[in-house]
Enzyme design. Sequence first.
Site, short mmCIF file in Angstrom:
data_model
loop_
_atom_site.label_atom_id
_atom_site.label_comp_id
_atom_site.label_asym_id
_atom_site.label_seq_id
_atom_site.Cartn_x
_atom_site.Cartn_y
_atom_site.Cartn_z
N HIS A 152 34.56 35.61 45.96
CA HIS A 152 35.44 35.85 44.80
C HIS A 152 36.62 36.76 45.14
CE1 HIS A 152 31.89 34.66 41.95
NE2 HIS A 152 32.50 33.61 42.48
N GLN B 180 29.54 37.97 46.25
CA GLN B 180 30.45 37.63 45.15
C GLN B 180 31.30 38.85 44.79
OE1 GLN B 180 27.98 35.33 41.97
NE2 GLN B 180 26.52 36.39 43.28
N THR C 111 22.20 39.69 41.55
CA THR C 111 23.11 38.75 40.87
C THR C 111 22.39 38.06 39.73
OG1 THR C 111 24.50 36.78 41.10
CG2 THR C 111 22.66 36.97 42.65
N VAL D 105 33.91 42.01 44.86
CA VAL D 105 35.31 42.19 45.27
C VAL D 105 35.53 43.59 45.87
CG1 VAL D 105 36.22 40.45 43.69
CG2 VAL D 105 35.98 42.82 42.89
C1 BJW Z 1 20.54 44.97 39.86
C2 BJW Z 1 20.81 46.34 39.90
C3 BJW Z 1 20.24 47.06 40.98
C4 BJW Z 1 21.79 45.55 38.16
N1 BJW Z 1 19.49 46.41 41.91
N2 BJW Z 1 19.79 44.36 40.77
C5 BJW Z 1 32.64 26.40 31.11
C6 BJW Z 1 33.95 26.74 30.84
C7 BJW Z 1 34.82 27.21 31.85
C8 BJW Z 1 34.39 27.33 33.14
C9 BJW Z 1 33.07 26.99 33.41
C10 BJW Z 1 32.21 26.52 32.42
N3 BJW Z 1 31.00 26.28 32.97
C11 BJW Z 1 31.08 26.61 34.28
C12 BJW Z 1 32.33 27.02 34.55
C13 BJW Z 1 32.83 27.45 35.86
C14 BJW Z 1 32.87 28.96 35.96
C15 BJW Z 1 31.49 29.51 35.63
O1 BJW Z 1 30.56 29.46 36.41
N4 BJW Z 1 31.34 30.07 34.44
C16 BJW Z 1 30.04 30.55 33.96
C17 BJW Z 1 30.16 31.99 33.53
C18 BJW Z 1 29.60 29.63 32.85
N5 BJW Z 1 33.22 29.21 37.33
C19 BJW Z 1 34.49 29.30 37.70
O2 BJW Z 1 35.41 29.24 36.91
C20 BJW Z 1 34.73 29.44 39.19
N6 BJW Z 1 35.69 28.47 39.59
C21 BJW Z 1 35.44 27.19 39.49
O3 BJW Z 1 34.39 26.75 39.09
O4 BJW Z 1 36.50 26.38 39.87
C22 BJW Z 1 36.45 25.01 39.47
C23 BJW Z 1 37.06 24.91 38.07
C24 BJW Z 1 38.41 24.69 37.97
C25 BJW Z 1 38.97 24.57 36.68
C26 BJW Z 1 38.17 24.71 35.53
C27 BJW Z 1 36.82 24.97 35.66
C28 BJW Z 1 36.24 25.07 36.95
C29 BJW Z 1 35.35 30.80 39.48
C30 BJW Z 1 34.40 31.92 39.17
C31 BJW Z 1 35.08 33.26 39.41
C32 BJW Z 1 34.22 34.40 38.95
N7 BJW Z 1 35.01 35.56 38.87
C33 BJW Z 1 34.36 36.82 38.55
C34 BJW Z 1 35.46 37.89 38.41
C35 BJW Z 1 36.01 38.23 39.80
C36 BJW Z 1 37.14 39.18 39.71
C37 BJW Z 1 36.72 40.49 39.14
O5 BJW Z 1 35.93 41.21 39.75
O6 BJW Z 1 37.20 40.81 38.04
O7 BJW Z 1 33.41 37.17 39.56
S1 BJW Z 1 33.37 36.75 37.07
C38 BJW Z 1 32.13 37.87 37.66
O8 BJW Z 1 30.86 37.15 37.73
C39 BJW Z 1 32.53 38.20 39.10
C40 BJW Z 1 31.20 38.13 39.80
O9 BJW Z 1 31.37 37.96 41.19
C41 BJW Z 1 30.50 36.99 39.11
C42 BJW Z 1 29.00 36.98 39.27
O10 BJW Z 1 28.45 38.10 38.65
P1 BJW Z 1 27.23 38.86 39.32
O11 BJW Z 1 27.65 39.44 40.61
O12 BJW Z 1 26.04 38.00 39.33
O13 BJW Z 1 27.07 40.11 38.32
P2 BJW Z 1 26.27 40.16 36.94
O14 BJW Z 1 26.74 41.35 36.21
O15 BJW Z 1 26.30 38.87 36.22
O16 BJW Z 1 24.75 40.39 37.39
C43 BJW Z 1 24.33 41.59 38.00
C44 BJW Z 1 22.85 41.47 38.27
O17 BJW Z 1 22.43 42.61 38.99
C45 BJW Z 1 22.00 41.40 37.00
O18 BJW Z 1 21.08 40.32 37.12
C46 BJW Z 1 21.26 42.75 36.97
O19 BJW Z 1 19.96 42.63 36.42
C47 BJW Z 1 21.21 43.09 38.43
N8 BJW Z 1 21.17 44.52 38.78
N9 BJW Z 1 21.57 46.71 38.85
C48 BJW Z 1 19.30 45.10 41.77
N10 BJW Z 1 20.43 48.43 41.12
#
Ligand code: BJW
Length: 263
Positions: free
Chosen positions: A128, A110, A204, A112
């Site tokens: 992403h 996920q 994640t 970038v």
């Molecule tokens: C360690 C560690 C170490 C720390 N060792 N572990 C309600 C309203 C509106 C939208 C939605 C909704 N409900 C659902 C949605 C859809 C939405 C969504 O899922 N939202 C949720 C937040 C609720 N999804 C989308 O919008 C997606 N598109 C989509 O669904 O299209 C259809 C649609 C169309 C029209 C309307 C609605 C839907 C697109 C999602 C795009 C996500 N983009 C981002 C930003 C990317 C650009 C950027 O970098 O700025 O992607 S958000 C951000 O979160 C980024 C990440 O890839 C993504 C996931 O995060 P990740 O990688 O899991 O990081 P963290 O910080 O959350 O977790 C880190 C983990 O590591 C933690 O658990 C720590 O404990 C751990 N950790 N150090 C091991 N050393």
Amino acid sequence: MRLSPLTKKMTALAKAVEWLANAQRLVVFTGAGVSAESGIPTFRDQLTGLWAKFDPAQLATATAFRNDPALVWGWYEWRRAQVAKALPNAAHVAIAASARHVPELVVVTQNVDDLHERAGSNDVIHLHGSLQVARCFACARPHPLAQCPSTGVEASRLEPPRCTHCNGKIRPGVVWFGEDLPETALRTAFKSARNADLLLSVGTSGLVYPAACIPEIARENGARVVHINTEPADTKDATTLTGRAGEWLPKLLDAACGTDPGN
Ligand code: BJW
Ligand code: ZN
């Protein structure tokens, strides 16, 4: 019988080692935590995560870019500069090295950043998008970026460059909230998850969809699932190694494949 936390940890490691040693089709699914030990902030960690300091609605949506393109472009160029200065860590290296020991490996991220590639992983699926590519907000044509970002300062506004075809504003090539994920990447990632016999989910929070479906798809199709995360996972269907990816992954690979991932 109640197991002590240490026994639980050893049991989880023993299982993960056995599964990795026998894996034929491995999917490594990664999130921001895998790059944390390279100094790249995660999103949702309470103190150090990007969303603790910045509002995603003002930075990671198409509406935000429309409202204030200089704020959004400056923020992403700052992040691109951070990544350019960072180096892959032991987790990225171990993941790349596992390709030499498992017949089929697919890395689905996920993230970038390009730290998996710089550690030696090939054909990484980026769900992403990527900070290294950009495109026109108006006509979607790709726009080449200078290797070195033009700013390294956290909150500096920066006017986005203009498209050479239509003069539209250039946006980062990442997937914002409410946007569709790249179709081929998502389809290939789901297919790999369905075919996997082992899925390692690394660093994640599993909160963002549709990417968050991937471990579940693998599990429903018969794969073993192991989570590696600094936070204990509350899942009963998967094995969890609680701790840093940069510590667990080299250990796991060494124990399963008898190898030092550095070699
Ligand atoms: C360690 C560690 C170490 C720390 N060792 N572990 C309600 C309203 C509106 C939208 C939605 C909704 N409900 C659902 C949605 C859809 C939405 C969504 O899922 N939202 C949720 C937040 C609720 N999804 C989308 O919008 C997606 N598109 C989509 O669904 O299209 C259809 C649609 C169309 C029209 C309307 C609605 C839907 C697109 C999602 C795009 C996500 N983009 C981002 C930003 C990317 C650009 C950027 O970098 O700025 O992607 S958000 C951000 O979160 C980024 C990440 O890839 C993504 C996931 O995060 P990740 O990688 O899991 O990081 P963290 O910080 O959350 O977790 C880190 C983990 O590591 C933690 O658990 C720590 O404990 C751990 N950790 N150090 C091991 N050393
Ligand atoms: Zn254009």
